[in-house]
Write a protein that holds these residues in place. Sequence first.
Motif, mmCIF file in Angstrom:
data_model
loop_
_atom_site.group_PDB
_atom_site.id
_atom_site.type_symbol
_atom_site.label_atom_id
_atom_site.label_comp_id
_atom_site.label_asym_id
_atom_site.label_seq_id
_atom_site.Cartn_x
_atom_site.Cartn_y
_atom_site.Cartn_z
ATOM 1 N N GLN A 147 8.908 6.391 24.946
ATOM 2 C CA GLN A 147 8.280 5.991 23.689
ATOM 3 C C GLN A 147 6.800 6.342 23.726
ATOM 4 O OE1 GLN A 147 10.144 4.734 21.318
ATOM 5 N NE2 GLN A 147 8.654 4.113 19.787
ATOM 6 N N VAL A 148 6.303 6.944 22.650
ATOM 7 C CA VAL A 148 4.897 7.324 22.540
ATOM 8 C C VAL A 148 4.352 6.771 21.233
ATOM 9 C CG1 VAL A 148 3.271 9.226 22.356
ATOM 10 C CG2 VAL A 148 5.236 9.423 23.892
ATOM 11 N N GLN A 149 3.222 6.112 21.306
ATOM 12 C CA GLN A 149 2.540 5.647 20.098
ATOM 13 C C GLN A 149 1.292 6.510 19.904
ATOM 14 O OE1 GLN A 149 3.220 3.042 22.649
ATOM 15 N NE2 GLN A 149 5.251 3.093 21.729
ATOM 16 N N LEU A 150 1.057 6.914 18.678
ATOM 17 C CA LEU A 150 -0.043 7.823 18.357
ATOM 18 C C LEU A 150 -0.954 7.197 17.306
ATOM 19 C CD1 LEU A 150 2.129 11.055 18.006
ATOM 20 C CD2 LEU A 150 0.840 10.330 20.015
ATOM 21 N N VAL A 151 -2.254 7.284 17.540
ATOM 22 C CA VAL A 151 -3.226 6.737 16.591
ATOM 23 C C VAL A 151 -4.302 7.782 16.346
ATOM 24 C CG1 VAL A 151 -4.895 4.923 16.126
ATOM 25 C CG2 VAL A 151 -2.783 4.388 17.378
ATOM 26 N N GLU A 152 -4.411 8.220 15.084
ATOM 27 C CA GLU A 152 -5.427 9.200 14.711
ATOM 28 C C GLU A 152 -6.730 8.502 14.350
ATOM 29 O OE1 GLU A 152 -1.465 10.765 12.887
ATOM 30 O OE2 GLU A 152 -2.528 8.851 13.101
ATOM 31 N N SER A 153 -7.828 9.211 14.556
ATOM 32 C CA SER A 153 -9.137 8.718 14.150
ATOM 33 C C SER A 153 -10.035 9.908 13.860
ATOM 34 C CB SER A 153 -9.747 7.823 15.227
ATOM 35 O OG SER A 153 -9.940 8.547 16.423
ATOM 36 N N GLY A 154 -11.169 9.630 13.203
ATOM 37 C CA GLY A 154 -12.146 10.684 12.959
ATOM 38 C C GLY A 154 -12.123 11.264 11.559
ATOM 39 N N GLY A 155 -11.220 10.793 10.727
ATOM 40 C CA GLY A 155 -11.194 11.281 9.360
ATOM 41 C C GLY A 155 -12.374 10.770 8.555
ATOM 42 N N GLY A 156 -12.532 11.322 7.356
ATOM 43 C CA GLY A 156 -13.610 10.860 6.506
ATOM 44 C C GLY A 156 -13.877 11.797 5.360
ATOM 45 N N LEU A 157 -14.994 11.552 4.692
ATOM 46 C CA LEU A 157 -15.434 12.367 3.547
ATOM 47 C C LEU A 157 -16.547 13.288 3.995
ATOM 48 C CD1 LEU A 157 -15.562 12.980 0.482
ATOM 49 C CD2 LEU A 157 -17.154 11.048 0.291
ATOM 50 N N VAL A 158 -16.352 14.581 3.795
ATOM 51 C CA VAL A 158 -17.354 15.568 4.187
ATOM 52 C C VAL A 158 -17.575 16.546 3.039
ATOM 53 C CG1 VAL A 158 -16.839 15.402 6.644
ATOM 54 C CG2 VAL A 158 -15.614 17.072 5.232
ATOM 55 N N GLN A 159 -18.599 17.374 3.182
ATOM 56 C CA GLN A 159 -18.921 18.385 2.183
ATOM 57 C C GLN A 159 -18.317 19.733 2.583
ATOM 58 O OE1 GLN A 159 -20.779 17.541 -0.647
ATOM 59 N NE2 GLN A 159 -20.475 15.475 0.193
ATOM 60 N N VAL A 160 -18.184 20.595 1.597
ATOM 61 C CA VAL A 160 -17.706 21.954 1.863
ATOM 62 C C VAL A 160 -18.594 22.614 2.924
ATOM 63 C CG1 VAL A 160 -17.469 24.254 0.885
ATOM 64 C CG2 VAL A 160 -16.647 22.278 -0.386
ATOM 65 N N GLY A 161 -17.939 23.231 3.900
ATOM 66 C CA GLY A 161 -18.668 23.904 4.962
ATOM 67 C C GLY A 161 -18.962 23.048 6.167
ATOM 68 N N ASP A 162 -18.753 21.748 6.054
ATOM 69 C CA ASP A 162 -18.997 20.834 7.175
ATOM 70 C C ASP A 162 -17.919 20.965 8.242
ATOM 71 O OD1 ASP A 162 -20.448 17.932 5.441
ATOM 72 O OD2 ASP A 162 -21.275 19.879 6.022
ATOM 73 N N SER A 163 -18.171 20.292 9.345
ATOM 74 C CA SER A 163 -17.207 20.219 10.442
ATOM 75 C C SER A 163 -16.791 18.772 10.662
ATOM 76 C CB SER A 163 -17.810 20.778 11.727
ATOM 77 O OG SER A 163 -18.147 22.139 11.576
ATOM 78 N N LEU A 164 -15.615 18.613 11.250
ATOM 79 C CA LEU A 164 -15.097 17.279 11.537
ATOM 80 C C LEU A 164 -14.129 17.404 12.701
ATOM 81 C CD1 LEU A 164 -15.379 14.456 10.144
ATOM 82 C CD2 LEU A 164 -13.235 14.955 8.962
ATOM 83 N N ARG A 165 -14.116 16.401 13.558
ATOM 84 C CA ARG A 165 -13.160 16.415 14.665
ATOM 85 C C ARG A 165 -12.237 15.209 14.566
ATOM 86 N NH1 ARG A 165 -14.069 16.141 21.214
ATOM 87 N NH2 ARG A 165 -14.432 13.924 20.711
#
Length: 121
Positions: free
Chosen positions: A1-19
């Motif tokens: 069994q594996v549990q997965l939790v994402e993080s790091g999302g959000g609101l950014v502008q065109v051309g920005d970076s996000l991880r």
Amino acid sequence: QVQLVESGGGLVQVGDSLRLSCAASGRFFSSYAMGWFRQAPGKEREFVACISWSGGNTDYADSVKGRFTISRDNAKNTVYLQMTSLKPEDTAVYYCAAGSFGTHDYDYGYWGQGAQVTVSS
């Protein structure tokens, strides 16, 4: 069994970076290939990127090739999706998944809850 939790999302502008990060708990994380998928409003979920258990093999959707990079740290039980040069069409809920190396939903048996990424113009 594996549990997965994402993080790091959000609101950014065109051309920005996000991880995005996906932390896994449970046994045998390092034995699973990991994938990232996304689903935009009114659209089907689509493949974004995947990485083999060792990190030695990766694959990307044509729409993100050259802009997104998938990586993993098995010591930290974490997989990452580095996104650069973001476009409005990258807006979606992003899901990480664990399973077999592949580009289809059915290759993966474990899914996270998703992280919203919104790219504003």
